[in-house]
Design a protein around this motif. Structure first.
Motif, PDB file in Angstrom:
ATOM      1  N   CYS A   1       0.830  -1.201   0.000  1.00 38.49           N
ATOM      2  CA  CYS A   1       0.000   0.000   0.000  1.00 38.49           C
ATOM      3  C   CYS A   1       0.863   1.249   0.000  1.00 38.49           C
ATOM      4  O   CYS A   1       1.891   1.312   0.680  1.00 38.49           O
TER       5      CYS A   1
ATOM      6  N   ASP B   1       0.039   5.074   0.899  1.00 39.50           N
ATOM      7  CA  ASP B   1      -1.064   5.792   1.529  1.00 39.50           C
ATOM      8  C   ASP B   1      -2.232   4.820   1.686  1.00 39.50           C
ATOM      9  O   ASP B   1      -2.075   3.741   2.242  1.00 39.50           O
ATOM     10  N   SER B   2      -3.362   5.170   1.153  1.00 39.93           N
ATOM     11  CA  SER B   2      -4.534   4.293   1.275  1.00 39.93           C
ATOM     12  C   SER B   2      -4.760   3.463   0.018  1.00 39.93           C
ATOM     13  O   SER B   2      -5.737   2.715  -0.071  1.00 39.93           O
TER      14      SER B   2
ATOM     15  N   CYS C   1      -3.870   0.437  -2.139  1.00 40.37           N
ATOM     16  CA  CYS C   1      -3.211  -0.876  -2.055  1.00 40.37           C
ATOM     17  C   CYS C   1      -3.375  -1.615  -3.376  1.00 40.37           C
ATOM     18  O   CYS C   1      -4.482  -1.712  -3.917  1.00 40.37           O
TER      19      CYS C   1
ATOM     20  N   ILE D   1       8.228   6.147   2.213  1.00 40.52           N
ATOM     21  CA  ILE D   1       7.115   5.589   2.974  1.00 40.52           C
ATOM     22  C   ILE D   1       7.450   5.696   4.460  1.00 40.52           C
ATOM     23  O   ILE D   1       8.417   5.076   4.920  1.00 40.52           O
TER      24      ILE D   1
ATOM     25  N   GLU E   1       7.793   5.049   8.340  1.00 39.79           N
ATOM     26  CA  GLU E   1       7.784   3.784   9.073  1.00 39.79           C
ATOM     27  C   GLU E   1       6.527   3.634   9.916  1.00 39.79           C
ATOM     28  O   GLU E   1       6.002   2.538  10.064  1.00 39.79           O
ATOM     29  N   ASN E   2       6.072   4.727  10.493  1.00 42.61           N
ATOM     30  CA  ASN E   2       4.928   4.660  11.407  1.00 42.61           C
ATOM     31  C   ASN E   2       3.682   5.297  10.805  1.00 42.61           C
ATOM     32  O   ASN E   2       2.851   5.871  11.512  1.00 42.61           O
ATOM     33  N   GLY E   3       3.539   5.188   9.503  1.00 45.83           N
ATOM     34  CA  GLY E   3       2.393   5.772   8.847  1.00 45.83           C
ATOM     35  C   GLY E   3       2.606   7.250   8.561  1.00 45.83           C
ATOM     36  O   GLY E   3       3.678   7.804   8.789  1.00 45.83           O
ATOM     37  N   GLY E   4       1.577   7.888   8.056  1.00 45.06           N
ATOM     38  CA  GLY E   4       1.690   9.294   7.706  1.00 45.06           C
ATOM     39  C   GLY E   4       1.716   9.478   6.200  1.00 45.06           C
ATOM     40  O   GLY E   4       1.674   8.520   5.421  1.00 45.06           O
ATOM     41  N   ASP E   5       1.791  10.719   5.789  1.00 44.24           N
ATOM     42  CA  ASP E   5       1.745  11.046   4.372  1.00 44.24           C
ATOM     43  C   ASP E   5       3.068  10.737   3.689  1.00 44.24           C
ATOM     44  O   ASP E   5       4.148  10.870   4.273  1.00 44.24           O
TER      45      ASP E   5
END
Length: 336
Positions: A168, A170-171, A173, A239, A241-245
């Motif tokens: 994935c 962002d959102s 996938c 990308i 590591e802990n999410g985010g834009d």
């Protein structure tokens, strides 16, 4: 009268004696006062003959030593400059950044084939069931197991198979490719990557022969870079590591490489529409103002086969069927 005459004579003698003594004393003092001048006159020729040449010789030696040091410094600088030129000539035979590339190990992956495969062929190349691993495979040496797994990969490729991964950005996938890329600096000076972009070379219809799916979780990497090949102008994004834009890679981090220094990252390129062939193009800078463009393809070279990313859709239409591994048995039943 005689007495006075004698006294006068005696005074005269006394006065004469006094004058004589004063004369003598004065003369001696004069010699003493003149003694230093006489000695100086006596030693001056020796000073001129011995000391002055010694001083001149010492000054000459010091000046010669100074010149020798200057010449030695110049010679050392010239020698170093010559050595640097030789090293530069040797290094310039290769790009300023040398890359190595290999496919990443993913458990959440699929193999897509351009043509339909029979069920027996799928069974022979998909993998060994878990019962075989428990009864036999786990007792085999590690190098034997690795060789057997590589033989299965080679068979899939010989049948026109493409390895795809599911991940994935962002959102969004979808499937694509994943490669581990390592770059190494190859100049005396520090090499700085000032630009990195994706150059799409070809887009063709995605293959729809047979799909073999290996459900699981994606592999973890220290540094993950995402590329959305469905974007008309795909960018290289970091990308988190802990999410985010997602953000452009070089906006977030710098890539500076000394000679022999290396940095590795995973490149995940995803597509849902087309089979895409592409390459990375790096612009690097080093020295005072030297810039160089470097292409990186699937084998790490500039002229090898390009990266080849194909989509895979478990819900898609595959003429040869969709086979999905059962994670409880390791078998590959046909889903549809």
């Amino acid at each position: 009268m005689k007495i006075e005459s004698r006294r006068g004579s005696e005074r005269t003698k006394i006065n004469r004696e006094r004058r004589r003594r004063r004369f003598v004393a004065g003369t001696k003092r004069g010699k003493i006062r003149q003694h230093g001048t006489v000695e100086q006159k006596r030693w001056w020729p020796w000073i001129t003959i011995v000391v002055v040449p010694a001083i001149i010789a010492t000054a000459g030696a010091l000046y010669s030593a100074h010149l020798s040091l200057q010449q030695a410094g110049r010679q050392e600088a010239l020698a170093q400059s010559g050595a640097n030129q030789a090293v530069d000539a040797e290094l310039s035979a290769k790009p300023a950044v040398i890359a190595s590339v290999r496919e990443a190990d993913y458990t959440n992956s699929s193999w897509v084939f351009s043509r339909p495969l029979s069920e027996s062929t799928v069974k022979s190349i998909a993998g060994y069931p878990y019962a075989w691993w428990r009864n036999k495979g786990q007792h085999l040496p590690h190098d034997v197991v690795s060789k057997m797994e590589q033989e299965l990969v080679d068979k899939k490729r010989s049948l026109g198979g493409f390895l795809t991964v599911y991940d994935c950005l962002d959102s969004s996938c979808k499937n694509g490719s994943s490669h581990l890329v390592t770059v190494v600096g190859n100049r005396r000076e520090k090499v700085r990557v000032v630009d990195i972009r994706v150059k799409v070379l070809d887009q063709t219809e995605a293959p729809h022969g047979t799909l073999i799916v290996y459900p699981g979780e994606g592999a973890n990497a220290i540094e993950r870079i995402g590329i959305d090949l469905d974007d008309p102008s795909p960018r290289v994004m970091l990308i988190p590591e802990n999410g985010g834009d997602l953000r452009p890679l070089l906006d977030v981090k710098s890539i500076d490489l000394d000679r022999g220094e290396q940095q590795g990252f995973e490149i995940i390129a995803l597509t849902s529409n087309y089979r895409v062939k592409w390459e990375l193009e790096l612009t690097v800078a080093y020295g005072q103002s030297t810039k160089e463009k470097i292409r990186i393809r699937s084998d790490g070279t500039e002229n090898g086969a390009p990266f080849d990313t194909v989509p895979a859709n478990r819900d898609g239409n595959y003429s040869g069927g969709v086979y999905v591994r059962d994670n409880s048995t390791g078998e590959f039943p046909r889903e549809r």
